[in-house]
Design a protein around this motif. Sequence first.
Motif, short mmCIF file in Angstrom:
data_model
loop_
_atom_site.label_atom_id
_atom_site.label_comp_id
_atom_site.label_asym_id
_atom_site.label_seq_id
_atom_site.Cartn_x
_atom_site.Cartn_y
_atom_site.Cartn_z
N SER A 136 0.83 -1.20 0.00
CA SER A 136 0.00 0.00 0.00
C SER A 136 0.86 1.25 0.00
O SER A 136 1.95 1.28 0.59
CB SER A 136 -0.92 0.01 1.23
N SER A 137 0.39 2.27 -0.67
CA SER A 137 1.04 3.58 -0.68
C SER A 137 -0.05 4.64 -0.59
O SER A 137 -1.23 4.34 -0.71
CB SER A 137 1.87 3.77 -1.95
N TYR A 138 0.36 5.89 -0.40
CA TYR A 138 -0.64 6.96 -0.33
C TYR A 138 -0.10 8.23 -0.95
O TYR A 138 1.12 8.41 -1.08
CB TYR A 138 -1.05 7.20 1.13
N HIS B 12 -5.17 6.23 -0.49
CA HIS B 12 -4.35 5.04 -0.61
C HIS B 12 -4.58 4.29 -1.92
O HIS B 12 -5.67 4.31 -2.48
CB HIS B 12 -4.65 4.09 0.57
N TYR B 13 -3.53 3.62 -2.38
CA TYR B 13 -3.65 2.72 -3.50
C TYR B 13 -2.76 1.50 -3.23
O TYR B 13 -1.88 1.53 -2.37
CB TYR B 13 -3.27 3.40 -4.82
N LEU B 14 -3.01 0.41 -3.96
CA LEU B 14 -2.28 -0.83 -3.76
C LEU B 14 -1.53 -1.19 -5.05
O LEU B 14 -2.12 -1.22 -6.13
CB LEU B 14 -3.24 -1.97 -3.38
N CYS C 208 -6.91 -2.38 -9.52
CA CYS C 208 -8.12 -1.58 -9.78
C CYS C 208 -9.24 -2.06 -8.87
O CYS C 208 -9.79 -3.16 -9.08
CB CYS C 208 -8.53 -1.72 -11.24
N PRO C 209 -9.63 -1.28 -7.87
CA PRO C 209 -10.65 -1.73 -6.92
C PRO C 209 -12.02 -1.94 -7.54
O PRO C 209 -12.75 -2.84 -7.15
CB PRO C 209 -10.66 -0.63 -5.86
N ILE D 215 -7.98 4.10 -9.11
CA ILE D 215 -7.08 3.14 -8.45
C ILE D 215 -7.05 3.33 -6.93
O ILE D 215 -6.34 2.59 -6.24
CB ILE D 215 -5.64 3.25 -9.00
N LEU D 216 -7.81 4.27 -6.41
CA LEU D 216 -7.74 4.58 -4.98
C LEU D 216 -8.65 3.69 -4.15
O LEU D 216 -9.72 3.27 -4.59
CB LEU D 216 -8.09 6.05 -4.74
N PHE D 217 -8.20 3.41 -2.93
CA PHE D 217 -8.94 2.62 -1.96
C PHE D 217 -9.27 3.50 -0.75
O PHE D 217 -8.63 4.51 -0.50
CB PHE D 217 -8.12 1.43 -1.48
N THR D 218 -10.27 3.07 0.00
CA THR D 218 -10.62 3.73 1.26
C THR D 218 -10.14 2.87 2.42
O THR D 218 -10.39 1.66 2.44
CB THR D 218 -12.15 3.92 1.35
N THR D 219 -9.47 3.48 3.37
CA THR D 219 -9.03 2.73 4.54
C THR D 219 -10.21 2.43 5.45
O THR D 219 -11.17 3.20 5.54
CB THR D 219 -7.98 3.50 5.35
#
Length: 361
Positions: A98-100, A106-108, A130-131, A236-240
């Motif tokens: 994971s990075s931000y 965040h993205y993976l 890709c979420p 490409i972003l994720f939610t924590t």
Amino acid sequence: MTMLVAERKQQVPELPSVQFTLDNLHQRQRSIMDKDQVTRRVIQYLSEKLKGSKEPSLTSAEYEVVGSSAENLVTCKADDWDILLILGAPYTPAYFKSSYDAHGRHYLKWNGTKWKGSRPRFVDISNQLCPAHLRTAINTCVKSALEGANISGLTVKKVLMWKQAVRTIIKDSMNSSKFTVDIIPQIRGDKWSKVEGVAAFNSLHPEIQSAITNLEAAGKSAILFSLFAAPATAPILFTTSYALLEREFFSKNENLRNILLLAKMILTGHRWKDKYGLKSAHLKRIVLANISTLSHHSPYSGMQLLLSLVVRQLREGSLDGFLDLHSDLMWHKTEEECELLAQTVADVLTTLDPTFFPNYL
């Protein structure tokens, strides 16, 4: 009531009306937990059903009950049950780091480790996961497994695919009770010390450190990634998600839990979520960021202080997304919208009379 007055009202014995309200809320919690076998039966069914799934990450998935019912934070009889579906390989820290970015988003990224001889599915040419594509595949499998299912006396009446969850409407054939169960796909994060973009472990309150340590000792992660990002952000972003950490913390901290119960009851009673987007999840973050201060307060005065902190932050144009760094929970609102919400909460604080608290029940 002003913030200063709220902060001075420490350790005042609760009025009978406030204690009556808390007792009633605690009874609701016990009633909800008496029905907790609903989630257990759903988990058992899904676990067995998805073992033969075409999605390998579902065959080894783990399940966790979270949310209000698991945290002893039920304020409404309609509160839902939440089940985290934590994906197995290849969507684990063994394959993704994971990075931000500068805004705390965040993205993976795939680390190059092959899954059964090839790159994992839903990874783009830049090695970003890709979420949205993964979410569609996972939710479709879960929906297919649940539609029309009979689960130990429970009948699935409807299955809805939301962005963040697969919502399942279930009816108990014995007494016609209805339940709403949300299955929420998640990706497990790495150990706290290895994840970028979160508050440093040594800077956290000892009780949060303890909760993180307990989870990691049990082979779990305090950080999870939901398969969606905020609207109008990069795909490409994720939610924590800190659902496991919140469950570990609030289920064991009665005083802060009672403070949050009262604040959540007011939030629900005034429909601030529907009207302004202020959620109980936001209140949890404010509590976690202010443990040292709130811990010295009784539930009623602590509730006043908690809502005063919300007012103070909103008047500065944001709402702290602690435990994420550089995170504003109200990033999508203008300063004018934040001020309007701040004034709305402040007006309720000014006129709040604990004598009439039972009216919120």
